[in-house]
Motif scaffolding. Structure first.
Motif, PDB file in Angstrom:
ATOM      1  N   GLN A  40      -6.701   8.161 -21.585  1.00 16.95           N
ATOM      2  CA  GLN A  40      -6.590   9.284 -22.526  1.00 16.95           C
ATOM      3  C   GLN A  40      -5.138   9.569 -22.898  1.00 16.95           C
ATOM      4  N   LEU A  41      -4.218   9.246 -22.012  1.00 22.09           N
ATOM      5  CA  LEU A  41      -2.803   9.517 -22.260  1.00 22.09           C
ATOM      6  C   LEU A  41      -2.075   8.308 -22.840  1.00 22.09           C
ATOM      7  N   GLY A  42      -2.811   7.239 -23.134  1.00 22.11           N
ATOM      8  CA  GLY A  42      -2.206   6.052 -23.711  1.00 22.11           C
ATOM      9  C   GLY A  42      -1.374   5.260 -22.724  1.00 22.11           C
ATOM     10  N   GLN A  43      -1.713   5.357 -21.448  1.00 22.10           N
ATOM     11  CA  GLN A  43      -0.974   4.665 -20.398  1.00 22.10           C
ATOM     12  C   GLN A  43      -1.864   3.597 -19.760  1.00 22.10           C
ATOM     13  N   GLN A  44      -1.253   2.776 -18.927  1.00 19.23           N
ATOM     14  CA  GLN A  44      -2.017   1.764 -18.206  1.00 19.23           C
ATOM     15  C   GLN A  44      -1.244   1.345 -16.962  1.00 19.23           C
ATOM     16  N   GLY A  45      -1.941   0.650 -16.073  1.00 22.63           N
ATOM     17  CA  GLY A  45      -1.301   0.128 -14.869  1.00 22.63           C
ATOM     18  C   GLY A  45      -1.042   1.166 -13.809  1.00 22.63           C
ATOM     19  N   TRP A  46      -1.836   2.253 -13.814  1.00 22.49           N
ATOM     20  CA  TRP A  46      -1.625   3.303 -12.827  1.00 22.49           C
ATOM     21  C   TRP A  46      -2.296   2.968 -11.499  1.00 22.49           C
ATOM     22  N   THR A  47      -1.611   3.221 -10.439  1.00 21.40           N
ATOM     23  CA  THR A  47      -2.171   3.175  -9.089  1.00 21.40           C
ATOM     24  C   THR A  47      -1.784   4.473  -8.405  1.00 21.40           C
ATOM     25  N   PRO A  48      -2.602   4.949  -7.443  1.00 16.54           N
ATOM     26  CA  PRO A  48      -2.244   6.187  -6.757  1.00 16.54           C
ATOM     27  C   PRO A  48      -0.854   6.090  -6.150  1.00 16.54           C
ATOM     28  N   PRO A  49       0.020   7.036  -6.421  1.00 16.69           N
ATOM     29  CA  PRO A  49       1.384   6.973  -5.879  1.00 16.69           C
ATOM     30  C   PRO A  49       1.364   7.111  -4.364  1.00 16.69           C
ATOM     31  N   ASP A  50       2.120   6.250  -3.685  1.00 18.77           N
ATOM     32  CA  ASP A  50       2.158   6.300  -2.222  1.00 18.77           C
ATOM     33  C   ASP A  50       3.570   6.394  -1.669  1.00 18.77           C
ATOM     34  N   GLY A  51       4.563   6.486  -2.555  1.00 20.42           N
ATOM     35  CA  GLY A  51       5.937   6.596  -2.091  1.00 20.42           C
ATOM     36  C   GLY A  51       6.603   5.272  -1.838  1.00 20.42           C
ATOM     37  N   HIS A  52       5.834   4.179  -1.882  1.00 21.43           N
ATOM     38  CA  HIS A  52       6.418   2.869  -1.593  1.00 21.43           C
ATOM     39  C   HIS A  52       6.611   2.024  -2.848  1.00 21.43           C
ATOM     40  N   GLY A  53       5.804   2.301  -3.873  1.00 20.27           N
ATOM     41  CA  GLY A  53       5.903   1.523  -5.093  1.00 20.27           C
ATOM     42  C   GLY A  53       6.840   2.159  -6.101  1.00 20.27           C
ATOM     43  N   ASP A  54       6.978   1.490  -7.220  1.00 25.02           N
ATOM     44  CA  ASP A  54       7.830   1.993  -8.295  1.00 25.02           C
ATOM     45  C   ASP A  54       7.049   1.949  -9.599  1.00 25.02           C
ATOM     46  N   GLY A  55       5.767   2.346  -9.519  1.00 25.78           N
ATOM     47  CA  GLY A  55       4.908   2.283 -10.682  1.00 25.78           C
ATOM     48  C   GLY A  55       5.150   3.421 -11.644  1.00 25.78           C
ATOM     49  N   PRO A  56       4.454   3.395 -12.781  1.00 28.61           N
ATOM     50  CA  PRO A  56       4.661   4.433 -13.795  1.00 28.61           C
ATOM     51  C   PRO A  56       4.137   5.798 -13.373  1.00 28.61           C
ATOM     52  N   LEU A  57       3.134   5.860 -12.495  1.00 31.33           N
ATOM     53  CA  LEU A  57       2.636   7.145 -12.008  1.00 31.33           C
ATOM     54  C   LEU A  57       3.448   7.533 -10.776  1.00 31.33           C
ATOM     55  N   VAL A  58       4.311   8.519 -10.927  1.00 36.45           N
ATOM     56  CA  VAL A  58       5.264   8.875  -9.877  1.00 36.45           C
ATOM     57  C   VAL A  58       4.660   9.832  -8.859  1.00 36.45           C
ATOM     58  N   ALA A  59       3.883  10.815  -9.326  1.00 34.20           N
ATOM     59  CA  ALA A  59       3.285  11.799  -8.432  1.00 34.20           C
ATOM     60  C   ALA A  59       1.978  12.278  -9.034  1.00 34.20           C
ATOM     61  N   ALA A  60       1.022  12.647  -8.169  1.00 31.13           N
ATOM     62  CA  ALA A  60      -0.269  13.132  -8.647  1.00 31.13           C
ATOM     63  C   ALA A  60      -0.919  13.989  -7.574  1.00 31.13           C
ATOM     64  N   ALA A  61      -1.662  14.995  -8.019  1.00 30.03           N
ATOM     65  CA  ALA A  61      -2.460  15.825  -7.124  1.00 30.03           C
ATOM     66  C   ALA A  61      -3.729  16.218  -7.861  1.00 30.03           C
ATOM     67  N   CYS A  62      -4.856  16.231  -7.152  1.00 34.06           N
ATOM     68  CA  CYS A  62      -6.139  16.584  -7.731  1.00 34.06           C
ATOM     69  C   CYS A  62      -6.900  17.465  -6.744  1.00 34.06           C
ATOM     70  N   LYS A  63      -7.661  18.420  -7.288  1.00 33.43           N
ATOM     71  CA  LYS A  63      -8.402  19.338  -6.437  1.00 33.43           C
ATOM     72  C   LYS A  63      -9.608  19.875  -7.196  1.00 33.43           C
ATOM     73  N   SER A  64     -10.727  20.022  -6.490  1.00 30.90           N
ATOM     74  CA  SER A  64     -11.922  20.592  -7.098  1.00 30.90           C
ATOM     75  C   SER A  64     -11.662  22.036  -7.501  1.00 30.90           C
ATOM     76  N   TRP A  65     -12.209  22.433  -8.669  1.00 33.53           N
ATOM     77  CA  TRP A  65     -12.036  23.796  -9.151  1.00 33.53           C
ATOM     78  C   TRP A  65     -12.977  24.713  -8.379  1.00 33.53           C
ATOM     79  N   PRO A  66     -12.469  25.739  -7.710  1.00 30.78           N
ATOM     80  CA  PRO A  66     -13.317  26.570  -6.840  1.00 30.78           C
ATOM     81  C   PRO A  66     -14.490  27.239  -7.544  1.00 30.78           C
ATOM     82  N   ASP A  67     -14.347  27.562  -8.825  1.00 28.67           N
ATOM     83  CA  ASP A  67     -15.399  28.281  -9.548  1.00 28.67           C
ATOM     84  C   ASP A  67     -16.482  27.370 -10.117  1.00 28.67           C
ATOM     85  N   ASP A  68     -16.236  26.058 -10.127  1.00 27.15           N
ATOM     86  CA  ASP A  68     -17.194  25.129 -10.729  1.00 27.15           C
ATOM     87  C   ASP A  68     -16.927  23.732 -10.189  1.00 27.15           C
TER      88      ASP A  68
END
Length: 266
Positions: A40-68
């Protein structure tokens, strides 16, 4: 882009992540959700950031919405795949969003940038979502994103800040920032940090938020409380609170809070 007013820190200030113990629970994003967001953001090659790689996705956080449970909130810091700017000098894309938990389809979003410099550097653990009960008005629940810097900053500072919290509220398809401040700060109260005579004292404050009993312009007041210690492992010396009232657009408050500080001793 919608941005809250910011104040550049004085040169004597720095961000000191080393002084803090991180007790926050991990907020990982699954690979399927990241793939959907990248598309959706026109990007590719993302892997979950783990602090060891140098990929385009630098940091990420996800959480379920408490109300739904069908919705999730996410925050990402990413760069274009061809961007090879070194850490500490990057201008990272920053997304804060509410998404469909199954498909990853964006529902509401806020886009901005995280411009790295001597005081701000992002790594895999720099983003964290705060979904406390920020019921600011009927039908309006805010959530927060905390940005933690890993920049080394000045070598001999006399004060510092970290953990910048931004609260956002829904406004149609957008999320609008309404409040921002650093949740951790410290300051010198006596002496000089790098002096060899050992006559140095400092205090640090951890800020918490709660809702006040009154309203302004339809939004509940925010009560900001500083829990002040002489050191990270020391007991709380005192608590200082201040109330912030909504002005119709945002909660006017200093990103670099000083309301809790005492005058330095000679």
């Amino acid at each position: 882009m919608d941005r809250l007013p910011s104040i550049l820190p004085a040169l004597a200030l720095c961000l000191l992540p080393i002084a803090q113990a991180d007790t926050r629970q991990p907020q990982p994003c699954n690979a399927a959700l990241l793939d959907s967001l990248a598309t959706q953001l026109g990007q590719q090659g993302w892997t979950p950031p783990d602090g060891h790689g140098d990929g385009p996705l630098v940091a990420a956080a996800c959480k379920s919405w408490p109300d739904d449970s069908a919705l999730s909130v996410v925050t990402l810091a990413y760069r274009d795949a061809e961007d090879t700017t070194p850490a500490g000098e990057r201008n990272l894309n920053w997304l804060v969003a509410k998404v469909d938990a199954q498909s990853g389809q964006l529902r509401e979003r806020h886009d901005d940038y995280l411009g790295e410099d001597a005081a701000l550097e992002i790594d895999a653990g720099s983003l964290w979502l705060d979904t406390a009960r920020y019921h600011l008005a009927p039908g309006v629940r805010a959530f927060g994103v905390v940005v933690r810097s890993v920049a080394r900053g000045a070598s001999c500072p006399d004060a510092g800040f970290n953990d910048l919290l931004t609260l956002v509220v829904p406004q149609g398809p957008r999320l609008r920032p309404v409040f921002a401040t650093y949740l951790y700060s410290w300051t010198t109260v006596k002496g000089v940090a790098c002096a060899l005579d050992g006559d140095f004292e400092s205090e640090q404050a951890d800020l918490t938020l709660s809702l006040g009993p009154k309203q302004a312009h339809g939004y509940a007041d925010l009560v900001v409380t500083a829990h002040i210690r002489a050191g990270r492992q020391e007991p709380v010396l005192r608590k200082v609170s201040t109330t912030v009232r909504y002005d119709g657009k945002h909660y006017p408050f200093d990103q670099f809070p000083t309301f809790w500080m005492r005058e330095p001793q000679p």
